[in-house]
Motif scaffolding. Structure first.
Motif, mmCIF file in Angstrom:
data_model
loop_
_atom_site.group_PDB
_atom_site.id
_atom_site.type_symbol
_atom_site.label_atom_id
_atom_site.label_comp_id
_atom_site.label_asym_id
_atom_site.label_seq_id
_atom_site.Cartn_x
_atom_site.Cartn_y
_atom_site.Cartn_z
ATOM 1 N N UNK A 115 0.834 -1.205 0.000
ATOM 2 C CA UNK A 115 0.000 0.000 0.000
ATOM 3 C C UNK A 115 0.866 1.250 0.000
ATOM 4 N N UNK A 116 0.760 2.040 -1.057
ATOM 5 C CA UNK A 116 1.427 3.346 -1.038
ATOM 6 C C UNK A 116 0.509 4.342 -0.358
ATOM 7 N N UNK A 117 1.046 5.006 0.657
ATOM 8 C CA UNK A 117 0.286 5.990 1.425
ATOM 9 C C UNK A 117 0.578 7.360 0.823
ATOM 10 N N UNK A 118 -0.283 7.795 -0.090
ATOM 11 C CA UNK A 118 -0.038 9.044 -0.818
ATOM 12 C C UNK A 118 -0.427 10.282 -0.012
ATOM 13 N N UNK A 119 -1.276 10.107 0.995
ATOM 14 C CA UNK A 119 -1.741 11.231 1.800
ATOM 15 C C UNK A 119 -1.140 11.146 3.204
ATOM 16 N N UNK A 121 -1.732 10.304 6.153
ATOM 17 C CA UNK A 121 -2.619 9.561 7.041
ATOM 18 C C UNK A 121 -1.871 8.363 7.607
ATOM 19 N N UNK A 122 -2.343 7.872 8.724
ATOM 20 C CA UNK A 122 -1.732 6.705 9.361
ATOM 21 C C UNK A 122 -2.604 5.489 9.089
ATOM 22 N N UNK A 123 -2.065 4.561 8.317
ATOM 23 C CA UNK A 123 -2.790 3.354 7.969
ATOM 24 C C UNK A 123 -2.062 2.142 8.544
ATOM 25 N N UNK A 124 -2.797 1.309 9.267
ATOM 26 C CA UNK A 124 -2.208 0.118 9.868
ATOM 27 C C UNK A 124 -2.276 -1.038 8.880
ATOM 28 N N UNK A 125 -1.392 -0.992 7.897
ATOM 29 C CA UNK A 125 -1.348 -2.051 6.901
ATOM 30 C C UNK A 125 -0.027 -2.804 7.045
ATOM 31 N N UNK A 126 0.008 -3.999 6.468
ATOM 32 C CA UNK A 126 1.170 -4.865 6.660
ATOM 33 C C UNK A 126 2.404 -4.371 5.913
ATOM 34 N N UNK A 127 2.207 -3.900 4.688
ATOM 35 C CA UNK A 127 3.337 -3.475 3.861
ATOM 36 C C UNK A 127 3.114 -2.053 3.346
ATOM 37 N N UNK A 128 3.316 -1.044 4.196
ATOM 38 C CA UNK A 128 3.128 0.339 3.752
ATOM 39 C C UNK A 128 4.348 0.873 3.003
ATOM 40 N N UNK A 129 4.087 1.716 2.007
ATOM 41 C CA UNK A 129 5.142 2.435 1.298
ATOM 42 C C UNK A 129 4.777 3.919 1.327
ATOM 43 N N UNK A 130 5.707 4.747 1.763
ATOM 44 C CA UNK A 130 5.470 6.182 1.826
ATOM 45 C C UNK A 130 6.235 6.864 0.690
ATOM 46 N N UNK A 131 5.877 8.102 0.396
ATOM 47 C CA UNK A 131 6.475 8.772 -0.755
ATOM 48 C C UNK A 131 7.647 9.671 -0.384
#
Length: 335
Positions: A115-119, A121-131
């Motif tokens: 999951x790419x977190x484009x905004x 926000x805090x998302x409780x996901x297993x594999x987050x990618x930030x920009x």
């Protein structure tokens, strides 16, 4: 949709699903950073020979296998998740969720999901990618990955010929620093062109429009795209980026530099990363921005273009995402 675990990470050709929010602009779009990043990533993955399916809004175009959203309820989390799950191809290696609420990443799917977190926000996901690194630190507490957005440099017109105006290009909201950009224009006597969609009409009518109306050197040209946007970017003396918030990336900064146009920005969010080779263009206050507009020491247009080419291209972005895909698949298959 089940996925049979195997040595998938050894495959040269991956079967990848890209998912963007139904509320996004149809792809390709030059009106939003998320849309640009998803489109460029998808196209580059296809060019590299991967089997890519893209879920995107109606009206989108892509070299990937395209599935566009239809029906009611698609804007809800459950509606989007159900729509995608019912239409997933067989034997998908990985899903890349770009939806603004990470609806697939929050589901317990049998397919590894990045999951790419484009905004911000805090998302409780297993594999987050930030920009950006900053976004990963603030939103993810240094957990997960980060990948900078990238552009197709060939699509950006480069020019060494600059005209005598400053440019503000972005959503017309308080957090983007539109009032600060007007302050800079007023106190330097410079012309300012403002471009971008009005996202808060009341704010625009009460606080922005009256100041534009009183100053003949300031003009608002609305939301722009295509040739008009290219012309504004490549001929501006400088792009003002007085962001006031935790900007996760700031796409317009790399777009301006790709056109050979310098960026003067406030030191917030990802700005120090995006402008890392040009620290003298990063300011601690609006007063400092004013001083630097009055006495400019801008980088050469060629240096700006070369910098983007070395750090913020679609090829570099795709290479980094592929590395993450394979790592996630390998970790998934080892559990």
């Amino acid at each position: 949709m089940k996925r049979v675990k195997s040595k998938q990470h050894t495959k040269t050709r991956l079967k990848i699903v890209q998912v963007i929010s139904p509320s996004a602009q149809p792809l390709p779009s030059n009106k939003g950073g998320t849309e640009k990043a998803v489109y460029e990533l998808t196209e580059e993955l296809v060019r590299r020979g991967h089997d890519v399916t893209l879920f995107a809004p109606a009206g989108s175009k892509s070299s990937a296998k395209l599935i566009t959203y239809t029906g009611t309820g698609i804007l809800t989390r459950r509606g989007l998740a159900n729509f995608v799950q019912r239409r997933l191809p067989e034997n998908v290696d990985i899903i890349h969720d770009h939806s603004f609420r990470s609806v697939l990443g929050l589901k317990n799917l049998s397919i590894p999901t990045v999951c790419t977190i484009h905004l911000p926000v805090k998302q409780q996901v297993r594999y987050p990618v930030y920009v950006s690194r900053r976004a990963r630190k603030i939103m993810g507490k240094n957990r997960g990955y980060y990948v900078y957005n990238g552009i197709n440099l060939d699509e950006y017109e480069y020019s060494t010929q600059k005209h005598d105006y400053l440019l503000f290009l972005g959503r017309i909201i308080r957090q983007k620093g539109i009032l600060e950009a007007i302050d800079i224009a007023e106190k330097t006597g410079k012309s300012l062109v403002i471009a971008g969609p009005v996202k808060n009409p009341l704010f625009f009518q009460k606080e922005v429009k009256p100041r534009i109306s009183k100053n003949p050197n300031i003009s608002y040209v609305g939301a722009v795209g295509g040739k008009k946007k290219q012309d504004l970017l490549k001929h501006a003396q400088c792009l003002l980026f007085p962001t006031l918030w935790e900007e996760p990336f700031g796409f317009v900064m790399i777009e301006a530099m790709a056109c050979g146009t310098p960026v003067l920005a406030l030191n917030n969010g990802s700005v120090p990363e995006v402008l890392s080779d040009f620290p003298h263009m990063i300011c601690s206050s609006v007063d400092e921005m004013i001083r630097k507009v009055k006495r400019p020491a801008y980088p050469a247009p060629s240096a700006l273009r070369k910098y983007v080419d070395s750090r913020f291209t679609n090829a570099r972005m795709t290479k980094q995402y592929l590395k993450i895909y394979r790592e996630v698949i390998e970790r998934w298959d080892s559990t």
